[in-house]
Design a protein around this motif. Structure first.
Motif, PDB file in Angstrom:
ATOM      1  N   UNK A   1       0.758  -1.171   0.048  1.00 56.26           N
ATOM      2  CA  UNK A   1       0.024   0.041  -0.087  1.00 56.26           C
ATOM      3  C   UNK A   1       0.922   1.224  -0.050  1.00 56.26           C
ATOM      4  N   UNK A   2       2.058   1.307   0.771  1.00 58.94           N
ATOM      5  CA  UNK A   2       2.892   2.427   1.054  1.00 58.94           C
ATOM      6  C   UNK A   2       3.709   2.507  -0.392  1.00 58.94           C
ATOM      7  N   UNK A   3       4.041   1.636  -1.054  1.00 57.04           N
ATOM      8  CA  UNK A   3       4.629   1.712  -2.201  1.00 57.04           C
ATOM      9  C   UNK A   3       3.899   2.202  -3.553  1.00 57.04           C
ATOM     10  N   UNK A   4       2.715   1.656  -3.524  1.00 59.85           N
ATOM     11  CA  UNK A   4       1.808   2.307  -4.264  1.00 59.85           C
ATOM     12  C   UNK A   4       1.604   3.916  -4.227  1.00 59.85           C
ATOM     13  N   UNK A   5       1.616   4.374  -3.070  1.00 58.24           N
ATOM     14  CA  UNK A   5       1.591   5.889  -2.864  1.00 58.24           C
ATOM     15  C   UNK A   5       2.812   6.610  -2.691  1.00 58.24           C
ATOM     16  N   UNK A   6       4.089   5.678  -3.139  1.00 61.30           N
ATOM     17  CA  UNK A   6       5.427   6.420  -3.188  1.00 61.30           C
ATOM     18  C   UNK A   6       5.720   6.886  -1.799  1.00 61.30           C
ATOM     19  N   UNK A   7       5.267   6.096  -0.731  1.00 63.22           N
ATOM     20  CA  UNK A   7       5.598   6.445   0.619  1.00 63.22           C
ATOM     21  C   UNK A   7       7.000   5.507   0.944  1.00 63.22           C
ATOM     22  N   UNK A   8       7.932   6.237   1.610  1.00 63.98           N
ATOM     23  CA  UNK A   8       9.175   5.242   2.213  1.00 63.98           C
ATOM     24  C   UNK A   8       8.720   4.372   2.904  1.00 63.98           C
ATOM     25  N   UNK A   9       9.347   3.179   3.155  1.00 58.60           N
ATOM     26  CA  UNK A   9       8.845   2.174   4.212  1.00 58.60           C
ATOM     27  C   UNK A   9      10.328   1.674   4.770  1.00 58.60           C
ATOM     28  N   UNK A  10      10.104   1.399   6.087  1.00 59.28           N
ATOM     29  CA  UNK A  10      11.295   0.759   6.608  1.00 59.28           C
ATOM     30  C   UNK A  10      10.661  -0.448   7.251  1.00 59.28           C
ATOM     31  N   UNK A  11      11.172  -1.668   6.887  1.00 53.89           N
ATOM     32  CA  UNK A  11      10.677  -2.922   7.411  1.00 53.89           C
ATOM     33  C   UNK A  11      11.941  -3.586   8.381  1.00 53.89           C
ATOM     34  N   UNK A  12      11.332  -3.762   9.451  1.00 49.81           N
ATOM     35  CA  UNK A  12      12.306  -4.359  10.278  1.00 49.81           C
ATOM     36  C   UNK A  12      11.868  -5.416  11.349  1.00 49.81           C
TER      37      UNK A  12
END
Length: 104
Positions: free
Chosen positions: A47-58
């Motif tokens: 969902x975040x990638x579709x909106x071009x929002x940076x993501x931190x997966x930890x």
């Protein structure tokens, strides 16, 4: 004034999506600077990638301690100039490291 926010989520990201839609409509005067998830591969990432929002997966298990995990998060929040932290379906207890960095 627009605030930079980070949204924490652990699952599908339906709460993130609702917040993002409100931000995009101008109903919430904010910029979503970062999404943080403790579940790498969770649907919130898509969902975040579709909106071009940076993501931190930890994955917390990849860290020696909760403090180390939260220090990494705080570092990312500071780098993104995040002013507000929003817990939106984040299913992990927040510890002192993060609470101290973002009082109130």
């Amino acid at each position: 004034m627009v605030k930079k926010i980070a949204i924490f989520a652990s699952g599908s990201g339906s709460n993130f999506q609702a917040i993002a839609e409100s931000v995009n409509k101008g109903e919430i005067p904010a910029e979503i600077a970062l999404v943080i998830t403790d579940k790498p591969g969770a649907y919130v990432v898509t969902r975040a990638q579709r909106l071009n929002v940076p993501v931190l997966e930890l994955a917390p298990k990849d860290f020696a301690s909760k403090v180390d995990y939260e220090e990494k998060i705080v570092q990312a929040l500071h780098e993104a100039d995040v002013e507000w932290v929003i817990l939106a379906g984040y299913m992990r207890l927040v510890g002192d490291t993060l609470l101290t960095a973002y009082v109130n």
